[in-house]
Design a protein around this motif. Structure first.
Motif, mmCIF file in Angstrom:
data_model
loop_
_atom_site.group_PDB
_atom_site.id
_atom_site.type_symbol
_atom_site.label_atom_id
_atom_site.label_comp_id
_atom_site.label_asym_id
_atom_site.label_seq_id
_atom_site.Cartn_x
_atom_site.Cartn_y
_atom_site.Cartn_z
ATOM 1 N N GLU A 70 0.743 -1.109 -0.004
ATOM 2 C CA GLU A 70 0.106 0.145 -0.143
ATOM 3 C C GLU A 70 1.040 2.125 0.102
ATOM 4 O O GLU A 70 2.052 0.757 0.392
ATOM 5 C CB GLU A 70 -1.077 -0.086 1.423
ATOM 6 C CG GLU A 70 -1.583 -0.596 1.391
ATOM 7 C CD GLU A 70 -2.374 -1.295 2.829
ATOM 8 O OE1 GLU A 70 -2.581 -0.646 3.560
ATOM 9 O OE2 GLU A 70 -3.596 -2.266 2.447
ATOM 10 N N ARG A 71 0.489 2.530 -0.133
ATOM 11 C CA ARG A 71 0.911 3.551 -0.348
ATOM 12 C C ARG A 71 1.349 4.148 0.799
ATOM 13 O O ARG A 71 0.279 3.786 1.952
ATOM 14 C CB ARG A 71 -0.194 4.933 -0.686
ATOM 15 C CG ARG A 71 0.709 5.881 -0.689
ATOM 16 C CD ARG A 71 -0.315 7.197 -1.465
ATOM 17 N NE ARG A 71 0.643 8.417 -1.475
ATOM 18 C CZ ARG A 71 0.389 9.410 -2.023
ATOM 19 N NH1 ARG A 71 -1.291 9.625 -2.450
ATOM 20 N NH2 ARG A 71 0.408 10.744 -2.395
ATOM 21 N N PRO A 72 2.468 4.258 1.424
ATOM 22 C CA PRO A 72 3.746 4.361 2.643
ATOM 23 C C PRO A 72 2.215 5.546 3.176
ATOM 24 O O PRO A 72 1.662 6.916 2.324
ATOM 25 C CB PRO A 72 4.340 4.809 2.377
ATOM 26 C CG PRO A 72 5.147 4.444 0.599
ATOM 27 C CD PRO A 72 4.307 4.270 0.485
ATOM 28 N N LEU A 73 2.417 5.559 4.496
ATOM 29 C CA LEU A 73 1.958 6.411 5.388
ATOM 30 C C LEU A 73 2.926 7.226 5.235
ATOM 31 O O LEU A 73 3.896 7.139 7.026
ATOM 32 C CB LEU A 73 0.996 5.866 6.674
ATOM 33 C CG LEU A 73 0.686 7.553 7.142
ATOM 34 C CD1 LEU A 73 -0.154 8.190 6.991
ATOM 35 C CD2 LEU A 73 0.152 6.893 9.010
ATOM 36 N N ILE A 74 3.042 8.088 4.833
ATOM 37 C CA ILE A 74 4.528 9.566 5.624
ATOM 38 C C ILE A 74 4.053 11.144 6.186
ATOM 39 O O ILE A 74 2.859 11.607 5.460
ATOM 40 C CB ILE A 74 5.400 9.850 4.385
ATOM 41 C CG1 ILE A 74 4.377 10.118 2.922
ATOM 42 C CG2 ILE A 74 5.603 8.195 3.946
ATOM 43 C CD1 ILE A 74 5.790 10.446 1.983
ATOM 44 N N GLN A 75 5.237 11.996 6.417
ATOM 45 C CA GLN A 75 5.137 13.272 6.887
ATOM 46 C C GLN A 75 5.020 13.835 5.361
ATOM 47 O O GLN A 75 6.437 13.903 5.063
ATOM 48 C CB GLN A 75 5.321 13.357 8.040
ATOM 49 C CG GLN A 75 4.330 13.482 9.008
ATOM 50 C CD GLN A 75 5.383 14.082 10.344
ATOM 51 O OE1 GLN A 75 5.932 14.850 9.452
ATOM 52 N NE2 GLN A 75 5.704 13.375 11.284
ATOM 53 N N GLU A 76 4.510 14.493 4.830
ATOM 54 C CA GLU A 76 5.073 15.207 3.659
ATOM 55 C C GLU A 76 5.729 15.845 3.486
ATOM 56 O O GLU A 76 6.683 15.519 2.109
ATOM 57 C CB GLU A 76 3.784 15.092 1.943
ATOM 58 C CG GLU A 76 2.493 14.274 2.265
ATOM 59 C CD GLU A 76 3.130 13.211 1.128
ATOM 60 O OE1 GLU A 76 3.777 13.232 0.826
ATOM 61 O OE2 GLU A 76 2.204 12.600 0.889
ATOM 62 N N ASN A 77 5.905 17.003 4.134
ATOM 63 C CA ASN A 77 6.874 17.951 4.248
ATOM 64 C C ASN A 77 8.404 18.242 5.482
ATOM 65 O O ASN A 77 8.595 18.811 5.563
ATOM 66 C CB ASN A 77 5.904 19.098 4.080
ATOM 67 C CG ASN A 77 4.898 19.770 3.107
ATOM 68 O OD1 ASN A 77 5.650 19.259 2.079
ATOM 69 N ND2 ASN A 77 3.648 20.190 3.674
#
Length: 212
Positions: A70-77
């Motif tokens: 699945e798409r990783p859960l990340i802090q985009e910035n």
């Protein structure tokens, strides 16, 4: 202590960098699989993670190879030039290390995310509460990439006054973790903590890390 589960870090004379995902020395190490949730329940294969460790005269290196369907859960910035507080709320790979086995309640926490964000902390478990050294600076570096539903993350932790270079045969204390997805099911541990709620800070369950 000898009855505790054991992982090994293999010595290399090369100063391996985090971006060297396919350095040949990785294949000579003994793999460890993170396959259980913090509770001890076996997680689905889609969350499993293989970990391998190397050490050199300059640093400890930890490589995680994880299923990532699945798409990783990340802090985009999230910044990459300084630690990201709260990184543990996203997808991360973690290692907790106790260099002084006679002081197991004092250890160091290192986390890295699929986008290269990271955090390093000093932890002390007291009789009534957990104390965190937010200002701890290890000099750690990380690298990550995703290909064909496989996430690879490498953490490099240089030796320092607080994490001194070990001698061949030395043993430290360690636990390894992966957080992937959402909800309580996201918390995986090499050595499960068996706490009522998801919680990793249980040095009593740490295994052994031997430098070979």
């Amino acid at each position: 202590m000898t009855s505790r589960p054991l992982v090994t870090a293999l010595y290399t004379s090369v100063d391996v960098q985090p971006t060297e995902f396919d350095y040949p020395g990785w294949d000579k190490t003994s793999p460890i699989t993170i396959r259980q949730r913090w509770s001890g329940v076996t997680a689905p294969a889609s969350q499993h993670c293989e970990v391998r460790l190397l050490w050199s005269d300059r640093a400890l290196l930890v490589r995680y190879v994880c299923r990532q369907t699945e798409r990783p859960l990340i802090q985009e910035n999230a910044p990459l030039d300084r630690k990201t507080i709260g990184l543990w709320d996203t997808d991360v790979c973690e290692i907790f290390i106790t260099p002084a086995c006679d002081a197991p309640n004092h250890y160091y926490e290192f986390e890295a995310a699929p986008n290269g964000a990271w955090v390093d902390l000093g932890i002390t478990i007291g009789p009534d509460e957990r104390e965190t050294d937010w200002e701890f600076q290890s000099g750690m570096t990380t690298a990550a990439h995703i290909s064909d539903d496989i996430l690879t993350i490498v953490i490099r932790i240089p030796w320092s006054e607080k994490l001194p270079r070990p001698q061949m045969g030395d043993e430290w204390r360690v636990n390894l973790f992966r957080c992937a997805g959402t909800g309580d099911e996201r918390y995986l541990a090499w050595q499960p903590t068996h706490t009522p709620e998801p919680y990793f800070h249980v040095p009593e369950v740490f295994g052994r890390l031997r430098f070979v």
